[in-house]
Design an enzyme around this catalytic site. Structure first.
Site, PDB file in Angstrom:
ATOM      1  N   PHE A  40       1.138  -1.258   0.183  1.00  0.00           N
ATOM      2  CA  PHE A  40      -0.212  -0.372  -0.145  1.00  0.00           C
ATOM      3  C   PHE A  40       0.994   1.531  -0.402  1.00  0.00           C
ATOM      4  O   PHE A  40       0.740   2.128  -0.703  1.00  0.00           O
ATOM      5  CB  PHE A  40      -1.119   0.222   1.276  1.00  0.00           C
ATOM      6  CG  PHE A  40      -1.413  -1.139   1.374  1.00  0.00           C
ATOM      7  CD1 PHE A  40      -2.589  -1.056   0.322  1.00  0.00           C
ATOM      8  CD2 PHE A  40      -1.486  -1.287   2.153  1.00  0.00           C
ATOM      9  CE1 PHE A  40      -3.707  -2.049   0.520  1.00  0.00           C
ATOM     10  CE2 PHE A  40      -2.870  -3.028   2.237  1.00  0.00           C
ATOM     11  CZ  PHE A  40      -3.696  -2.928   1.272  1.00  0.00           C
ATOM     12  N   ASP A 109      -1.710  -8.549   7.841  1.00  0.00           N
ATOM     13  CA  ASP A 109      -2.486  -9.517   6.693  1.00  0.00           C
ATOM     14  C   ASP A 109      -2.323 -10.712   7.633  1.00  0.00           C
ATOM     15  O   ASP A 109      -3.310 -11.624   7.112  1.00  0.00           O
ATOM     16  CB  ASP A 109      -1.748  -9.616   5.491  1.00  0.00           C
ATOM     17  CG  ASP A 109      -0.847 -10.172   6.113  1.00  0.00           C
ATOM     18  OD1 ASP A 109      -0.301 -10.641   6.508  1.00  0.00           O
ATOM     19  OD2 ASP A 109       0.026  -9.565   4.879  1.00  0.00           O
ATOM     20  N   HIS A 126       2.097  -3.016  13.294  1.00  0.00           N
ATOM     21  CA  HIS A 126       0.477  -1.500  12.613  1.00  0.00           C
ATOM     22  C   HIS A 126      -0.832  -2.492  12.879  1.00  0.00           C
ATOM     23  O   HIS A 126      -1.484  -2.131  11.830  1.00  0.00           O
ATOM     24  CB  HIS A 126       0.754  -1.675  11.252  1.00  0.00           C
ATOM     25  CG  HIS A 126       2.369  -0.601  10.877  1.00  0.00           C
ATOM     26  ND1 HIS A 126       2.497  -1.148   9.561  1.00  0.00           N
ATOM     27  CD2 HIS A 126       3.248  -0.231  11.897  1.00  0.00           C
ATOM     28  CE1 HIS A 126       3.934   0.153   9.998  1.00  0.00           C
ATOM     29  NE2 HIS A 126       4.510   0.509  10.946  1.00  0.00           N
ATOM     30  N   CYS A 134     -12.896  -2.778  19.873  1.00  0.00           N
ATOM     31  CA  CYS A 134     -13.885  -1.146  19.833  1.00  0.00           C
ATOM     32  C   CYS A 134     -12.356  -0.525  20.945  1.00  0.00           C
ATOM     33  O   CYS A 134     -11.438  -1.227  21.465  1.00  0.00           O
ATOM     34  CB  CYS A 134     -14.215  -1.720  21.729  1.00  0.00           C
ATOM     35  SG  CYS A 134     -15.146  -0.414  22.179  1.00  0.00           S
ATOM     36  N   CYS A 163     -19.542  -0.350  25.731  1.00  0.00           N
ATOM     37  CA  CYS A 163     -19.337   0.748  25.971  1.00  0.00           C
ATOM     38  C   CYS A 163     -19.787   1.723  25.153  1.00  0.00           C
ATOM     39  O   CYS A 163     -18.910   3.023  25.327  1.00  0.00           O
ATOM     40  CB  CYS A 163     -18.006   0.422  25.971  1.00  0.00           C
ATOM     41  SG  CYS A 163     -17.338   0.528  25.122  1.00  0.00           S
TER      42      CYS A 163
HETATM   43 ZN   LIG Z   1     -16.335  -1.440  24.009  1.00  0.00          ZN
END
Ligand SMILES: [Zn+2]
Length: 254
Positions: A40, A109, A126, A134, A163
């Protein structure tokens, strides 16, 4: 490289690996290109045609979060079925033989894990794009759940069911802090090795590029396998400018 140059480089590489006690591999996009996953960040790569969504923009707008997920699912159609290549399989063989305790990768990947390396032994600088989490409570979400959720809400990306935090692929976006635990583990691996293999990375993305240099400073041997020249070629003990799969296939044992 000519065929005979490549052959003698492979012999040299085999000698270095056989003579080493602990080998650590550091991998970049080049190891996955034979699997059909483009680099990329390379010239002409996707990020030069389409500006990446930075972390701050992802946090700031629903529209950017939706767009980020749309791009992710477009990628899934192109590269979702990618399988480990010869480079991945070669490193997995060395791992199973007890030569390699862990791999440091810039790739997101999951192909090192797919090749048989335990997830705990793949240090992802990365992150990983094959699942989501989350941003607040770190609860893990699978991509098919996000996709389904978006299909049911007219394309609106979902929030955490626990959350209400934002859900993002488990990658480190541009503008997002480097993961501290992964950086620490990468440093430990680097310090533990006497042979460092830098594979398929142009070695320009800092701080990741500091690891080969640190290994060399610690007295480890350094091997660079990359199609193009890198700025560390001068300090390497062996440089192979050739196809990564071709250079590493000799180590595949399964
Ligand atoms: Zn959460």
């Amino acid at each position: 490289m000519s065929a005979s140059d490549l052959e003698s480089a492979i012999r040299h590489l085999r000698d270095l690996v056989e003579g080493a006690r602990v080998v650590v591999a550091f991998t970049g996009a080049g190891i996955s290109t034979e699997c059909g996953i483009p680099d990329f960040r390379s010239p002409g790569g996707i990020w030069t045609q389409m500006r990446p969504i930075e972390f701050g923009d992802f946090l700031a707008s629903q529209e950017m979060r939706d767009e980020s997920w749309r791009r992710r699912f477009a990628m899934e159609e192109q590269f979702g079925g990618a399988k480990p290549g010869r480079g991945h399989r070669a490193l997995a063989s060395l791992y199973k033989a007890g030569k390699i305790p862990g791999i440091i990768t810039q790739n997101i990947d999951n192909l090192h894990q797919d090749s048989g390396i335990a997830a705990k032994d793949v240090v992802e600088l990365h992150g990983n794009t094959t699942y989501a989490a989350c941003l607040d409570c770190r609860k893990r979400y699978e991509l098919h759940w996000v996709k389904q959720s978006m299909a049911q809400s007219g394309g609106r990306s979902p929030e955490c069911t626990v959350c209400d935090g934002y859900i993002k692929t488990a990658t480190v976006s541009f503008g997002q802090a480097m993961p501290e635990a992964a950086m620490r583990r990468a440093q430990e691996l680097t310090d533990s090795c006497d042979l460092f293999l830098a594979i398929g990375s142009s070695l320009v993305v800092w701080p990741a590029a500091g690891f080969p240099l640190a290994a060399k400073r610690n007295g480890a041997r350094l091997v660079i396998i990359n199609r193009e020249a890198t700025e560390f070629d001068d300090i390497a003990d062996l440089v192979v400018h050739d196809d990564i799969g071709a250079a590493l296939a000799t180590f595949i044992t399964h």
